[in-house]
Design an enzyme around this catalytic site. Structure first.
Site, mmCIF file in Angstrom:
data_model
loop_
_atom_site.group_PDB
_atom_site.id
_atom_site.type_symbol
_atom_site.label_atom_id
_atom_site.label_comp_id
_atom_site.label_asym_id
_atom_site.label_seq_id
_atom_site.Cartn_x
_atom_site.Cartn_y
_atom_site.Cartn_z
ATOM 1 N N HIS A 156 73.893 -63.238 18.330
ATOM 2 C CA HIS A 156 72.516 -63.356 18.836
ATOM 3 C C HIS A 156 71.590 -63.857 17.739
ATOM 4 O O HIS A 156 71.929 -63.828 16.555
ATOM 5 C CB HIS A 156 72.016 -61.995 19.339
ATOM 6 C CG HIS A 156 72.522 -61.634 20.703
ATOM 7 N ND1 HIS A 156 73.770 -61.095 20.902
ATOM 8 C CD2 HIS A 156 71.964 -61.773 21.930
ATOM 9 C CE1 HIS A 156 73.957 -60.890 22.208
ATOM 10 N NE2 HIS A 156 72.882 -61.301 22.847
ATOM 11 N N LYS A 160 66.828 -59.917 17.128
ATOM 12 C CA LYS A 160 67.299 -58.865 18.040
ATOM 13 C C LYS A 160 67.309 -57.515 17.332
ATOM 14 O O LYS A 160 67.755 -57.418 16.182
ATOM 15 C CB LYS A 160 68.704 -59.224 18.558
ATOM 16 C CG LYS A 160 69.229 -58.264 19.591
ATOM 17 C CD LYS A 160 70.442 -58.821 20.314
ATOM 18 C CE LYS A 160 71.050 -57.808 21.259
ATOM 19 N NZ LYS A 160 70.119 -57.332 22.288
HETATM 20 P P1 NAP Z 1 60.498 -60.010 22.278
HETATM 21 O O1 NAP Z 1 60.268 -61.480 22.239
HETATM 22 O O2 NAP Z 1 60.288 -59.194 21.046
HETATM 23 O O3 NAP Z 1 59.573 -59.446 23.454
HETATM 24 C C1 NAP Z 1 59.322 -58.103 23.692
HETATM 25 C C2 NAP Z 1 57.866 -58.026 24.134
HETATM 26 O O4 NAP Z 1 57.594 -56.722 24.622
HETATM 27 C C3 NAP Z 1 56.876 -58.306 23.010
HETATM 28 O O5 NAP Z 1 55.943 -59.279 23.444
HETATM 29 C C4 NAP Z 1 56.213 -56.947 22.795
HETATM 30 O O6 NAP Z 1 54.858 -57.088 22.457
HETATM 31 C C5 NAP Z 1 56.311 -56.334 24.162
HETATM 32 N N1 NAP Z 1 56.218 -54.874 24.157
HETATM 33 C C6 NAP Z 1 56.691 -53.994 23.253
HETATM 34 N N2 NAP Z 1 56.405 -52.736 23.638
HETATM 35 C C7 NAP Z 1 55.753 -52.844 24.817
HETATM 36 C C8 NAP Z 1 55.161 -51.908 25.702
HETATM 37 N N3 NAP Z 1 55.191 -50.597 25.446
HETATM 38 N N4 NAP Z 1 54.549 -52.370 26.823
HETATM 39 C C9 NAP Z 1 54.509 -53.673 27.081
HETATM 40 N N5 NAP Z 1 55.015 -54.623 26.260
HETATM 41 C C10 NAP Z 1 55.616 -54.209 25.145
HETATM 42 O O7 NAP Z 1 61.979 -59.683 22.802
HETATM 43 P P2 NAP Z 1 62.891 -60.539 23.781
HETATM 44 O O8 NAP Z 1 63.743 -61.468 22.989
HETATM 45 O O9 NAP Z 1 62.065 -61.067 24.908
HETATM 46 O O10 NAP Z 1 63.854 -59.396 24.294
HETATM 47 C C11 NAP Z 1 63.375 -58.257 25.017
HETATM 48 C C12 NAP Z 1 64.542 -57.376 25.402
HETATM 49 O O11 NAP Z 1 65.344 -58.085 26.363
HETATM 50 C C13 NAP Z 1 65.504 -57.012 24.258
HETATM 51 O O12 NAP Z 1 65.938 -55.689 24.417
HETATM 52 C C14 NAP Z 1 66.651 -57.984 24.445
HETATM 53 O O13 NAP Z 1 67.868 -57.488 23.931
HETATM 54 C C15 NAP Z 1 66.703 -58.051 25.950
HETATM 55 N N6 NAP Z 1 67.364 -59.231 26.525
HETATM 56 C C16 NAP Z 1 68.025 -59.028 27.680
HETATM 57 C C17 NAP Z 1 68.612 -60.079 28.329
HETATM 58 C C18 NAP Z 1 69.313 -59.825 29.634
HETATM 59 O O14 NAP Z 1 69.845 -60.772 30.235
HETATM 60 N N7 NAP Z 1 69.335 -58.601 30.104
HETATM 61 C C19 NAP Z 1 68.554 -61.375 27.789
HETATM 62 C C20 NAP Z 1 67.856 -61.547 26.603
HETATM 63 C C21 NAP Z 1 67.242 -60.464 25.992
HETATM 64 P P3 NAP Z 1 54.342 -56.837 20.945
HETATM 65 O O15 NAP Z 1 55.144 -57.746 20.093
HETATM 66 O O16 NAP Z 1 52.905 -57.200 21.060
HETATM 67 O O17 NAP Z 1 54.613 -55.379 20.684
#
Ligand code: NAP
Length: 267
Positions: A156, A160
């Site tokens: 990844h 992550k």
């Molecule tokens: P990311 O870019 O860091 O996005 C996470 C977002 O959530 C950030 O904008 C963060 O805002 C916000 N956030 C944090 N705490 C929050 C809260 N309490 N309420 C509302 N928003 C909040 O991460 P990402 O790459 O999108 O990944 C997110 C998750 O999805 C990870 O766990 C990843 O492993 C997972 N994922 C899953 C899949 C799937 O197919 N299931 C695919 C890819 C990724 P701030 O930065 O302002 O705190």
């Protein structure tokens, strides 16, 4: 005409959340009603994402969003530390969560399922929304029955937070169901550098690679006498997850229990 499903996106500013926002705007049967981000409130989501206003606000409290905007479904792509509380809050308000955020423990998943059953509410947790990754998991569990010696390598991007990935854990669980607990490798094996052999999961190993340039990739390697088998999936961009998220939003509204894994929604 199909009734619109009102959808909120928790983590709407993030890498995955912003992709969900784009997808929702292209599907007339899904109505994007509010974005949730821990640090922003009152600003239009379109502007937060660097484009034109779209008439949907960002708020900084999930509870406020649930009360004020009454979504049918909350799509959660936030952080491993937040996701469990978010799911509980959604269910307390009678709102169905569709969760891509990884990091939930098996105990938390069991508790969430109990809450769903008690309240007759649906929820979907999918460690991977890419259809190709679901097929990789299914093919791996088929192969493990006949080739039980296996290692998983997941790769990844370097931002992550959790390791191993939710997909790797789910794949491992499905492999375990097919082959049981078998200790692999030499019984006297020693790690000269700690961690060299990766994480131990019921006798086989999971390796996590974190590098810039990667999105989400996984290879499952099987070894048997005189032969190996490798099964690999690559998500080249985050659009790859969107058909799965779309399918889950439409499925969750008629569920009354937790579905863990998108494989339960496809044949
Ligand atoms: P990311 O870019 O860091 O996005 C996470 C977002 O959530 C950030 O904008 C963060 O805002 C916000 N956030 C944090 N705490 C929050 C809260 N309490 N309420 C509302 N928003 C909040 O991460 P990402 O790459 O999108 O990944 C997110 C998750 O999805 C990870 O766990 C990843 O492993 C997972 N994922 C899953 C899949 C799937 O197919 N299931 C695919 C890819 C990724 P701030 O930065 O302002 O705190």
């Amino acid at each position: 005409m199909e009734a619109n499903i009102r959808v909120a996106v928790a983590g709407a500013k993030g890498r995955m959340g912003s992709e969900v926002v784009k997808m929702l705007q292209q599907d007339p049967s899904l109505e994007f009603v509010v974005g949730i981000d821990s640090h922003l409130t009152g600003i239009d989501v379109g502007e937060v994402l660097g484009g034109k206003p779209i008439g949907v606000p960002m708020v900084n409290s999930l509870e406020e969003a649930l009360i004020a905007f009454k979504p049918d479904v909350v799509v959660d792509f936030t952080t491993p530390s937040q996701v469990y509380q978010n799911m509980r809050l959604c269910l307390q308000h009678g709102v169905r969560p569709v969760v891509g955020t990884t990091g939930l423990t098996s105990e938390e998943i069991a508790e969430i399922n109990q809450i769903c059953v008690d309240h007759e509410l649906g929820a979907i947790v999918a460690p991977n929304f890419a259809i190709g990754a679901i097929l990789l998991m299914k093919f791996s569990s088929m192969a493990a029955k006949y080739m039980p010696h296996v290692e998983i390598i997941e790769l990844h991007h370097d931002q992550k937070l959790d390791a191993p990935s939710g997909t790797a854990i789910k794949t491992a669980e499905m492999i375990e169901a097919a082959r049981g607990n078998i200790r692999q490798g030499h019984p006297d094996e020693q790690e000269i550098l700690p961690g060299a052999r990766g994480a131990d999961y019921v006798g086989f190993r999971i390796h996590s690679v974190r590098l810039p340039g990667m999105v989400a990739h996984q290879e499952v390697l099987f070894g048997a006498i005189g032969q190996t088998l490798s099964i690999r999936h690559d998500s080249i961009n985050r659009e790859s997850f969107m058909p799965g998220v779309q399918m889950a939003i439409k499925a969750v509204v008629s569920l009354q229990h937790l579905v863990y894994g998108l494989e339960h929604l496809i044949d």
